[in-house]
Structures are given as structure tokens and as C-alpha cells.
Design a protein around this motif. Structure first.
Motif, PDB file in Angstrom:
ATOM      1  N   VAL A   1       0.809  -1.223   0.000  1.00 51.95           N
ATOM      2  CA  VAL A   1       0.000   0.000   0.000  1.00 51.95           C
ATOM      3  C   VAL A   1       0.840   1.269   0.000  1.00 51.95           C
ATOM      4  CG1 VAL A   1      -2.046  -1.007   1.084  1.00 51.95           C
ATOM      5  CG2 VAL A   1      -0.251  -0.030   2.513  1.00 51.95           C
ATOM      6  N   GLY A   2       2.132   1.136   0.274  1.00 48.56           N
ATOM      7  CA  GLY A   2       2.947   2.351   0.258  1.00 48.56           C
ATOM      8  C   GLY A   2       4.399   2.053   0.515  1.00 48.56           C
ATOM      9  N   VAL A   3       5.198   3.100   0.450  1.00 47.80           N
ATOM     10  CA  VAL A   3       6.630   2.965   0.740  1.00 47.80           C
ATOM     11  C   VAL A   3       6.994   4.052   1.740  1.00 47.80           C
ATOM     12  CG1 VAL A   3       8.944   3.229  -0.203  1.00 47.80           C
ATOM     13  CG2 VAL A   3       7.230   1.970  -1.484  1.00 47.80           C
ATOM     14  N   LEU A   4       7.802   3.672   2.730  1.00 44.87           N
ATOM     15  CA  LEU A   4       8.246   4.645   3.718  1.00 44.87           C
ATOM     16  C   LEU A   4       9.757   4.799   3.558  1.00 44.87           C
ATOM     17  CD1 LEU A   4       7.419   6.295   6.220  1.00 44.87           C
ATOM     18  CD2 LEU A   4       7.895   4.298   7.590  1.00 44.87           C
ATOM     19  N   THR A   5      10.204   5.990   3.239  1.00 45.82           N
ATOM     20  CA  THR A   5      11.646   6.166   3.010  1.00 45.82           C
ATOM     21  C   THR A   5      12.256   6.951   4.169  1.00 45.82           C
ATOM     22  OG1 THR A   5      11.399   8.287   1.933  1.00 45.82           O
ATOM     23  CG2 THR A   5      11.223   6.333   0.535  1.00 45.82           C
ATOM     24  N   ARG A   6      13.572   6.952   4.216  1.00 48.66           N
ATOM     25  CA  ARG A   6      14.262   7.700   5.258  1.00 48.66           C
ATOM     26  C   ARG A   6      13.911   9.179   5.128  1.00 48.66           C
ATOM     27  NH1 ARG A   6      19.980   5.967   5.064  1.00 48.66           N
ATOM     28  NH2 ARG A   6      19.340   4.170   6.268  1.00 48.66           N
ATOM     29  N   HIS A   7      13.717   9.582   3.875  1.00 47.12           N
ATOM     30  CA  HIS A   7      13.355  10.970   3.628  1.00 47.12           C
ATOM     31  C   HIS A   7      12.032  11.335   4.318  1.00 47.12           C
ATOM     32  CE1 HIS A   7      12.929  14.723   1.447  1.00 47.12           C
ATOM     33  NE2 HIS A   7      11.679  14.364   1.216  1.00 47.12           N
ATOM     34  N   ASP A   8      11.065  10.405   4.241  1.00 53.32           N
ATOM     35  CA  ASP A   8       9.776  10.661   4.902  1.00 53.32           C
ATOM     36  C   ASP A   8       9.967  10.876   6.398  1.00 53.32           C
ATOM     37  OD1 ASP A   8       8.274  10.335   2.550  1.00 53.32           O
ATOM     38  OD2 ASP A   8       8.302   8.155   2.782  1.00 53.32           O
ATOM     39  N   ILE A   9      10.893  10.104   6.972  1.00 54.06           N
ATOM     40  CA  ILE A   9      11.166  10.219   8.403  1.00 54.06           C
ATOM     41  C   ILE A   9      11.744  11.598   8.724  1.00 54.06           C
ATOM     42  CG2 ILE A   9      12.532   9.300  10.326  1.00 54.06           C
ATOM     43  CD1 ILE A   9      10.681   7.212   9.469  1.00 54.06           C
ATOM     44  N   VAL A  10      12.731  11.997   7.899  1.00 54.37           N
ATOM     45  CA  VAL A  10      13.360  13.303   8.127  1.00 54.37           C
ATOM     46  C   VAL A  10      12.301  14.400   8.061  1.00 54.37           C
ATOM     47  CG1 VAL A  10      15.004  14.970   7.213  1.00 54.37           C
ATOM     48  CG2 VAL A  10      15.570  12.542   7.236  1.00 54.37           C
ATOM     49  N   LEU A  11      11.417  14.246   7.091  1.00 54.35           N
ATOM     50  CA  LEU A  11      10.380  15.271   6.930  1.00 54.35           C
ATOM     51  C   LEU A  11       9.486  15.365   8.157  1.00 54.35           C
ATOM     52  CD1 LEU A  11       8.997  15.198   3.314  1.00 54.35           C
ATOM     53  CD2 LEU A  11      10.736  16.633   4.346  1.00 54.35           C
ATOM     54  N   SER A  12       9.162  14.197   8.740  1.00 50.82           N
ATOM     55  CA  SER A  12       8.229  14.269   9.861  1.00 50.82           C
ATOM     56  C   SER A  12       8.894  14.814  11.119  1.00 50.82           C
ATOM     57  CB  SER A  12       7.582  12.908  10.118  1.00 50.82           C
ATOM     58  OG  SER A  12       8.572  11.938  10.293  1.00 50.82           O
ATOM     59  N   ILE A  13      10.204  14.761  11.175  1.00 47.27           N
ATOM     60  CA  ILE A  13      10.880  15.307  12.346  1.00 47.27           C
ATOM     61  C   ILE A  13      11.302  16.751  12.113  1.00 47.27           C
ATOM     62  CG2 ILE A  13      12.914  15.122  13.827  1.00 47.27           C
ATOM     63  CD1 ILE A  13      12.903  12.148  13.252  1.00 47.27           C
ATOM     64  N   GLY A  14      11.778  16.973  10.884  1.00 46.05           N
ATOM     65  CA  GLY A  14      12.556  18.182  10.645  1.00 46.05           C
ATOM     66  C   GLY A  14      11.731  19.445  10.622  1.00 46.05           C
ATOM     67  N   ASN A  15      12.308  20.516  11.076  1.00 49.77           N
ATOM     68  CA  ASN A  15      11.708  21.820  10.932  1.00 49.77           C
ATOM     69  C   ASN A  15      12.857  22.779  10.692  1.00 49.77           C
ATOM     70  OD1 ASN A  15       9.954  23.844  10.820  1.00 49.77           O
ATOM     71  ND2 ASN A  15       9.381  23.816  12.984  1.00 49.77           N
ATOM     72  N   ASN A  16      13.626  22.527   9.646  1.00 48.32           N
ATOM     73  CA  ASN A  16      14.694  23.456   9.306  1.00 48.32           C
ATOM     74  C   ASN A  16      14.556  23.828   7.844  1.00 48.32           C
ATOM     75  OD1 ASN A  16      16.544  21.918   7.538  1.00 48.32           O
ATOM     76  ND2 ASN A  16      16.662  20.569   9.320  1.00 48.32           N
ATOM     77  N   PRO A  17      15.146  24.965   7.460  1.00 42.99           N
ATOM     78  CA  PRO A  17      14.851  25.507   6.139  1.00 42.99           C
ATOM     79  C   PRO A  17      15.115  24.525   4.999  1.00 42.99           C
ATOM     80  CG  PRO A  17      16.244  27.002   7.380  1.00 42.99           C
ATOM     81  CD  PRO A  17      16.024  25.816   8.238  1.00 42.99           C
ATOM     82  N   SER A  18      16.191  23.752   5.087  1.00 43.60           N
ATOM     83  CA  SER A  18      16.484  22.921   3.931  1.00 43.60           C
ATOM     84  C   SER A  18      15.470  21.784   3.800  1.00 43.60           C
ATOM     85  CB  SER A  18      17.908  22.378   3.998  1.00 43.60           C
ATOM     86  OG  SER A  18      18.094  21.716   5.212  1.00 43.60           O
ATOM     87  N   VAL A  19      15.036  21.267   4.939  1.00 47.37           N
ATOM     88  CA  VAL A  19      14.000  20.232   4.882  1.00 47.37           C
ATOM     89  C   VAL A  19      12.708  20.825   4.329  1.00 47.37           C
ATOM     90  CG1 VAL A  19      12.568  18.695   6.245  1.00 47.37           C
ATOM     91  CG2 VAL A  19      14.991  18.894   6.748  1.00 47.37           C
TER      92      VAL A  19
END
Lengths: 216, 638
Positions: free
Chosen positions: B277-295
Motif C-alpha cells: 500500500v505504500g513505501v516509507l523512506t528515510r526521507h519521509d522520516i526526516v520530513l516528519s521530524i525536521g523543521n529546518n529551512p532545507s528540509v
């Protein structure tokens, strides 16, 4: 004064009750004012020849529309013009419940009371209602009355106010981003007009000190 | 009596839970009793600790933000969109509201009377179950957030890492897949077409059997070990590591570390024997944690929907708060936030072009005007934009303009959804007056410069500060050149502008009192924008135009350039630059504190030190106005 008394006809009770509502002189805040937004569907644009087929109205009080306090009525008329059916979709027979002009106007007056009427290019609708009242031996409408076409122009930025364009209800929907649902039914147009009215008021009320008299 | 409005409400609410679970006649009953409520942006539906209303609410148009208030901190927890329900929990529990609900944009909501709803839904097991599960899943968040606040105090901006970890991870829902008989080449073409780093190989039942990532391609193909005509089965990694839809961020991270992989396959029941049903990547994880400009920038570039861009902009707003708290230089903050603003606009335009049936008929560029054009837009503010398109033959003009107006309509609508109000003066590219061909723009500017009228002066403050956000560079550069050519021929406009700036008196009256507003809601407030910022912004623009310097739009940078050009006035210009930055920061902080534009300042809320600071910034305004008076030989005005 004397002349007025003299001229006074013997109106039916319903109209007397309606008139009595205007005797009280109360000053209300904008947020306490009940606005009745209405629209009519007619057989055409001739104020004398043509007839009202339906009236739709809703009330706005403090930015809230109570669906239970809405008004929708269809009228029995002898005048019928088949060419206007494609606009309003009201058939001569049809299975809508229809009432006489007299009954419709009584109910309408009882609904609007002494509140402020609002409509888009409302002059025409007022004239049609007044004509209907005259046919039924009543006086005129006494309510204060606002036109969303005029208000919309007031709300435009100074830069555009010299523009004398006449805004149609469709133009308003376009510019104010209002969904067009049930366009060309009296109640549908009344609801659209009511939403436009509130959006325009919000734009005019940027300084939060808008009063009813600023709108007249 | 027939009630058409109730019928329309019926049509709308029956599309959404829990109303879809009700019988028709019950729904009709409810529809007749609904209230339709219009809300301007920012209008509060209910506040924290307010007694519960008789109604709960459903969003019809627009969006409602739910906020948690703790002390003077206001944190947006959720945004309800069309069809979402809010304000029901307090009614059922018969408690005061624990959250604040306010209109995130101009909205229309339905108020649904609780007693009618309860009568209608009585003995309806499905509805009860629906309500219980909804609240069970919602209740979790507020509780944990409260706890975390006591552990981390406000030194750490928005660092709710623990909650983030317990959140369920957001995975990619429509993963790119290929069948097991595909070749490596076909798989790689798919990956590059969609710009993704991995592809899942599935069997006929759609069960994941393997995965190919960029590093497989690097190690197994680019090295020559396998040819690109090989079957994907030869190079894929297998078996895949599968997980459940409800996996939390922390669990996902653990799995990735444990197996040393960057991708998890989300399947129906969490094993690889059920459909993907989906794929979870490391990038998705970073996005859910991150709150910095580059993210955030990355997130913007990937966002396909306006809603996700709105979330990013809200995060950027939190970032801004954190930066201000940490006293990061305002110039740096401006740079980052305007980068993000521009990227959001850019992405909105890209998405809008996709919505059009055909690609743009000719080259065009999108200009940001006003504060966004000057890269000084920190808070959400009005949209000011314009569109230039390449010249077309006369018979094609209307058609071309109609295309770009439609495009601009999509763009301004999305920007509005994200939080940028429509410009009240309609200085937006969706207005035919601000969406024109290059030649028409050129003529328009020439006309403003050669025959300036009041309108030209009113608009010039916005139009001389444009910067390109999207599209063709040459169009914009040529337009700038032509403006400067015209300015060379006629300086009439410039002296009118100088006069106009001097019309607004310096912010200090007699006895060194600040000049306050005299009417409206903001009576006795100080208008920092009109009284203090605009004079500085206008003066900088005028002076830089007289020096014919192109492409410096930022007010602080303009003053820095001026002090380089006129070393004799260096001190004045430096103090203007400083004052501007300090005032902008002041306004932004006020805006954040009061959740508005920050324009109006209530002097009573300032302490003595702040008042002095503010007054100190006014000195350069008077001095720069004196300089203009002298330079443009303007007398008898004050």
C-alpha cells in the motif's frame, strides 16, 4: 398629516400589523440587525405585464443564516411565458405547491417584518413586489433596502471606483469566489446573494466600526 | 414548505462521516435546522475555556485552524478543511472547549444543533462507534503535548521530538511499482520519470517481492556486473522489509537501522504476503521530524497539493518565531523566509501549470511586487503580483491573455488557501490590468513615468519593487532596462514621489509624542507600517532610482548601497538601514504576538525601554526626509 390620515385606506389586518412594526424606532448595531436577503423569479422584466413566480428569502443575523428561518414560496399566476421557463425552470403545472398572490404577500410581510431587505439589483424585485401589493390593495414596502450591486462597488479599492461597470450576480460570484449552486432559483440566488453580502460587509468593515447608515 | 437550502445542505453533509451513516429522513431533519455561518479570516468560532455551544461545526468552504493555547503561546494543532467536523468533543463530554477554533481563511461553516443530531443518531451503533474511535485517536495528542511542555521549556523552540517519534509515520501512498518480468532498463526509466530513489517489484497479487534502489543501480549496473536488459529479479534486494500502516516514526527508524536499509514496504497487514500500500523512506522520516529551512525547501519542491504547501508555510511561520526568539539577525531571517516564500510561489505556479489543459502558449514571467518583491515579507501578507507574457500577434492577444488570466486565477487561489490574503487593491496577475504582454507593460510604465497621475504614484510604490519568481528572465530584464531609460528622459515622476513621501509627517509630533491613529478600530494605536516603515522604504526606493541602480530591492540593502555611493551621507544611510531592520523586527514580533499583520501597536503594552528604542528609530526618518526636501528642492510643505 391630515391628508395622510384622510387618504388611508382600510387595509387588511396583515398589512396593518406589518406597518405597526415600523413605529418602534430602535437603533441596533450591525451585528444585531436582521437582514432579509431575497430574490424573485418572474415571467419577464416588464414591471406591469410580468408576474412573480416565486420568492426566496433567508435571514442573516450576526453573520449567521438559520436554515429553519428561510422563506420559499411559489405563486399561482395566469400570466405564463414559456420563453422564461428555461431560466427559472418553473412550469405552469408542475408539482410544486403554489399559493395565490394574496397569500404569498401576507406570508412574505410576516416573514420580513421591519427588517432590512437586501437583494442584488434589488430595485427590480422591490418594484415587482410593490406592484403585486398594489394589485392586492395594499400599500408599498416600507423596509430599508440595500443593493449588493451598489455595496460591491463601494467595497472596491479606490483605484477602481471610477469604473462604472454594472456587476451581475455572476460577476460577484466570480470576484468574491462564491460557488454557484442553484443559480436562477429564487432561494438559490438569495443564498448566493446573502454570502456575497456578508463577504462585502467584511471588506467594508476592515476598520470594525461600520454602521448601518454607512451602507444606505 | 419546500426548503431548497436544506436540500443542498443535505446533499453536502451526507458525503461525509458520520452523516453518511444516518438514514435519509434523519438527515433531512438535521439539514433543516443547520445554521450557515460566515467567518472572516481570523474570526474565532470558540475559545479555550469557553462554555460549549448548542452546535458542533462542519467546514463548508475555507479552513478552520484548531489552536492550543498555553500561556501566551499559540500553537496550531490541526486545520479542518471542507467536510471536516470540529467542536463536537466538548459537547458530548459537556465540558468547556479545550482548544481555540478560528478561521484560517475566509470560511463558511455549518452549525449543526447537537440535540437534533443526538435524537437522529440515537441507537445508531455505527455512529457511536465512529465517535468513540475518532475521539480515542484525537485524545492522545493534546495530552502528550502538555506533558512535553513541562519538560522542555521554551528555550528549545518547538522541539517536541518525543511526540514526533510517537506519531505514525507519513508514508508515500501511491508507490511506483513494476512487475517481476520487467527489465532493469524499464524500471530505471520509471524511476527517473518519477524522480524517485526506489522502485518496488510486485507479483501478480501486488505483494512486494523485492526492491531496487539507486544504490543497487550504482553497484550492480553501473559497475558492469549486470546489463540493463537483465530482469529486475536479478538485481533486486529481497525479501523486502515490510511494515504496518500504523508504524510510528520511532519504530520505522529502528527498523531502518536494524536492517541497514532506507526503505520500508508498507503492506496491508504488515507482512510481505499481502498487497503493497505504500513505501516509507528515510526521507519521509526526516520530513516528519525536521523543521529546518532545507528540509522545508525539499518538502516544498515535492508538494503536489496546496494543502501540503499550506502545512509547510505554517512550519515556516514557527521557524520565524524560533528565529526571533533566538535573536538571529533580521537580515538573515529575511533571507531564509523570503527564500521559502518564493519557493512556495514557484511550486504553486508549477502545480497550476499542470492544472491547465495546455502548456503556456508563449514565454512568461511571474513577478512578486511589494514586500515580497523587496524580500521583506516575514508574516503572511497580501498577495501582490503581476504577469508579463511575450508579445504575440494582435489577433492572438485576447486568447493569450485569457490563458494567463486563468492560470493566474489558479495561482492566486492556491496562494490564498496557503494563507496569503487577496490584495484588496487587486494588484494581482489574475486581474487583466496586471496581466499583460511585454509591450503593454512597457507602455504602461512609460505612461506612468512620463504622465504621472495620482494612480501612478499610488501604484509605483508597489510596482518599482518587483522581482521575478518564475519564468523568463529576459522579459523582466528588458522591462527593467526600459523603465530606467524612461526615467532618464523624465524625472517628473521622481519629484512627485519625493513630494508624496514628505506628505506623511515624521512619527513624532510636538513634545516628542508619537503620532497616533485618530479613527476606526485602531484609534490611539501607532501605525508602525505607515508612520515608520513606509517612509524609510519609499525614500530608499526613490534614492536608488535616482542613482539608476537596478536589481537591489531590499530596503536595508538599498541603504547599504547608498552609503557606498554617497560616502558623505554614510552615517545617515547606515542609521536608516539599522532603523529599518529594527522596526521590521518590532512589527514582526508584534504580529506574532497578536496574530495579525503587526501594523498597529498599542503603546500601552510597551515598556519604557521599548518605547525609547522605537523613538530612537524615528530620528533617521526625519533626517532622510530633510535630505529629500533639500535634494528635490521641495519647500513649503511642512
Amino acid at each position: 398629516m391630515f391628508k395622510w390620515l384622510f387618504k388611508r385606506k382600510n387595509y387588511p389586518d396583515s398589512y396593518k400589523t406589518y406597518l405597526a412594526g415600523f413605529k418602534k424606532d430602535e437603533k441596533k448595531l450591525l451585528s444585531e440587525t436582521r437582514f432579509v436577503v431575497f430574490d424573485t423569479e418572474t415571467t419577464g422584466f416588464d414591471k406591469i405585464e410580468d408576474r412573480i413566480l416565486s420568492i426566496g428569502a433567508i435571514s442573516v443575523l450576526n453573520n449567521t443564516i438559520n436554515v429553519s428561518d428561510s422563506f420559499e414560496i411559489y405563486l399561482k399566476q395566469d400570466v405564463f411565458k414559456s420563453e422564461s421557463v428555461k431560466i427559472h425552470g418553473i412550469l405552469k403545472g408542475g408539482n410544486l405547491e403554489k399559493v395565490s398572490e394574496k397569500e404569498a404577500i401576507e406570508k412574505f410581510l410576516d416573514y420580513i417584518k421591519n427588517d432590512v431587505l437586501v437583494g442584488h439589483h434589488v430595485g427590480f424585485d422591490m418594484a415587482m413586489v410593490d406592484r403585486m401589493m398594489r394589485r392586492n390593495n395594499l400599500g408599498k414596502l416600507k423596509n430599508l433596502c440595500l443593493d449588493t450591486g451598489v455595496l460591491f462597488k463601494m467595497s472596491k479599492h479606490l483605484v477602481y471606483q471610477e469604473n462604472l461597470k454594472n456587476y451581475s450576480l455572476d460577476d460577484l460570484c466570480e470576484e468574491l469566489k462564491i460557488e454557484k449552486v442553484d443559480r436562477h432559483t429564487a432561494t438559490g440566488d438569495a443564498l448566493i446573494t446573502a454570502i456575497a453580502f456578508q463577504k462585502i460587509l467584511a471588506r467594508l468593515n476592515k476598520n470594525k466600526n461600520l454602521k448601518l447608515k454607512d451602507l444606505l | 414548505m419546500k426548503n431548497s437550502i436544506a436540500e443542498r445542505i443535505y446533499d453536502f453533509i451526507k458525503r461525509f462521516p458520520p452523516f453518511d451513516l444516518l438514514k435519509d429522513e434523519k438527515l433531512e431533519q438535521i439539514s433543516k435546522e443547520v445554521k450557515i455561518i460566515y467567518l472572516e479570516k481570523g474570526k474565532i468560532v470558540f475559545n479555550v475555556n469557553e462554555a460549549y455551544h448548542d452546535h458542533f461545526y462542519m467546514v463548508r468552504n475555507g479552513a478552520i485552524g484548531l489552536h492550543r493555547i498555553k500561556g501566551d503561546k499559540n500553537e496550531m494543532i490541526d486545520i479542518c478543511d471542507s467536510g471536516d467536523i470540529f467542536g463536537l468533543r466538548a459537547l458530548l463530554a459537556q465540558e468547556n472547549y479545550t482548544l481555540k477554533a478560528s478561521a484560517n481563511e475566509e470560511s463558511i461553516i455549518y452549525g449543526i444543533p447537537i440535540n437534533v443530531f443526538q435524537q437522529a443518531s440515537e441507537n445508531n451503533k455505527k455512529i457511536n462507534k465512529y465517535l468513540i474511535t475518532t475521539f480515542a485517536s484525537n485524545a492522545f495528542t493534546p495530552y502528550t503535548q502538555e506533558q512535553s511542555d513541562e519538560i522542555f521549556n521554551d528555550y528549545i523552540p518547538n522541539n517536541n521530538q518525543d511526540i514526533q517519534n510517537l506519531k505514525t509515520a507519513n508514508y508515500t501512498k501511491k508507490p511506483i511499482i513494476c512487475q517481476e518480468d520487467a527489465t532493469v532498463k524499464e524500471a530505471a526509466i520509471l524511476m527517473s520519470k518519477h524522480g524517485i530513489s526506489c522502485i518496488v517489484i510486485v507479483n501478480q497479487k501486488k505483494h512486494p517481492i523485492g526492491i531496487i534502489t539507486n544504490s543497487d543501480l550504482k553497484h550492480k549496473i553501473a559497475t558492469g556486473k549486470f546489463s540493463i536488459e537483465n530482469s529486475v529479479k536479478n538485481i533486486m534486494s529481497h525479501p523486502v522489509v515490510a511494515c504496518n500502516k500504523k508504524i510510528t516514526v520511532a519504530e520505522a527508524q529502528l527498523q531502518m537501522i536494524k536492517f541497514n536499509i532506507g526503505h520500508l514496504c508498507v503492506t496491508k497487514d504488515g507482512t510481505y504476503n499481502t498487497p503493497l500500500v505504500g513505501v516509507l523512506t528515510r526521507h519521509d522520516i526526516v520530513l516528519s521530524i525536521g523543521n529546518n529551512p532545507s528540509v522545508l525547501l525539499k518538502e516544498i519542491k515535492r508538494a503536489n497539493r496546496t494543502k501540503s504547501l499550506r502545512n509547510v508555510r505554517a512550519k515556516a511561520h514557527n521557524l520565524l518565531k524560533a528565529y526571533l526568539d533566538q535573536n538571529i539577525p533580521i537580515r538573515h531571517i529575511c533571507k531564509i523566509i523570503s527564500e521559502l516564500n518564493d519557493a512556495i510561489t514557484f511550486r504553486v505556479i508549477e502545480n497550476a501549470i499542470k492544472k491547465m489543459e495546455t502548456p503556456p502558449p508563449v514565454e512568461f514571467s511571474w513577478l512578486a511586487l511589494g514586500s515580497q518583491g523587496r524580500k521583506e515579507q516575514l508574516l503572511y501578507s497580501d498577495q501582490d503580483s503581476a504577469l508579463i507574457f511575450q508579445d504575440v500577434p494582435e489577433d492572438k492577444y485576447d486568447e493569450t491573455q485569457a490563458y494567463f488570466l486563468k492560470l493566474a486565477g489558479h495561482i492566486t487561489k492556491s496562494l490564498h488557501k496557503i494563507g496569503y490574503e487577496y490584495c484588496t487593491a487587486e494588484m494581482m496577475a489574475s486581474n487583466p490590468e496586471w496581466c499583460m504582454s511585454y509591450s503593454n507593460w512597457k507602455a504602461q510604465f512609460e505612461n506612468w513615468i512620463v504622465n504621472p497621475d495620482n494612480k501612478a504614484i499610488l501604484l509605483s510604490s508597489i510596482f518599482f519593487d518587483f522581482s521575478r519568481i518564475y519564468g523568463n528572465k529576459t522579459l523582466v530584464n528588458n522591462l527593467t532596462d526600459s523603465i530606467f531609460n524612461s526615467l532618464e528622459q523624465s524625472s517628473h515622476l521622481l519629484s512627485l514621489l519625493a513630494k508624496d513621501i514628505l506628505q506623511s509627517p515624521p512619527p513624532l509630533g510636538f513634545f516628542k509624542q508619537m503620532v497616533l491613529e485618530k479613527n476606526g478600530k485602531y484609534e490611539d494605536f501607532f501605525n508602525i507600517k505607515v508612520r515608520a516603515l513606509m517612509p524609510l522604504i519609499d525614500a530608499a526606493r526613490l534614492l536608488i532610482l535616482t542613482h539608476k541602480i537596478k536589481n537591489i530591492n531590499n530596503t536595508a540593502l538599498r541603504y547599504e548601497k547608498l552609503s557606498e555611493l554617497e560616502p558623505e551621507n554614510k552615517e545617515l544611510y547606515d542609521s536608516c538601514s539599522y532603523a529599518f531592520k529594527a522596526l521590521l523586527k518590532f512589527k514582526t514580533k508584534q504580529g506574532i504576538a497578536n496574530n495579525d499583520s503587526g501594523k498597529f501597536i498599542n503603546l500601552e503594552t510597551l515598556n519604557k525601554e521599548e518605547k525609547l528604542k522605537l523613538k530612537r528609530c524615528f530620528k533617521p526618518i526625519r533626517e532622510i526626509q530633510d535630505l529629500l526636501k533639500y535634494r528635490f528642492k521641495i519647500i513649503n510643505l511642512s
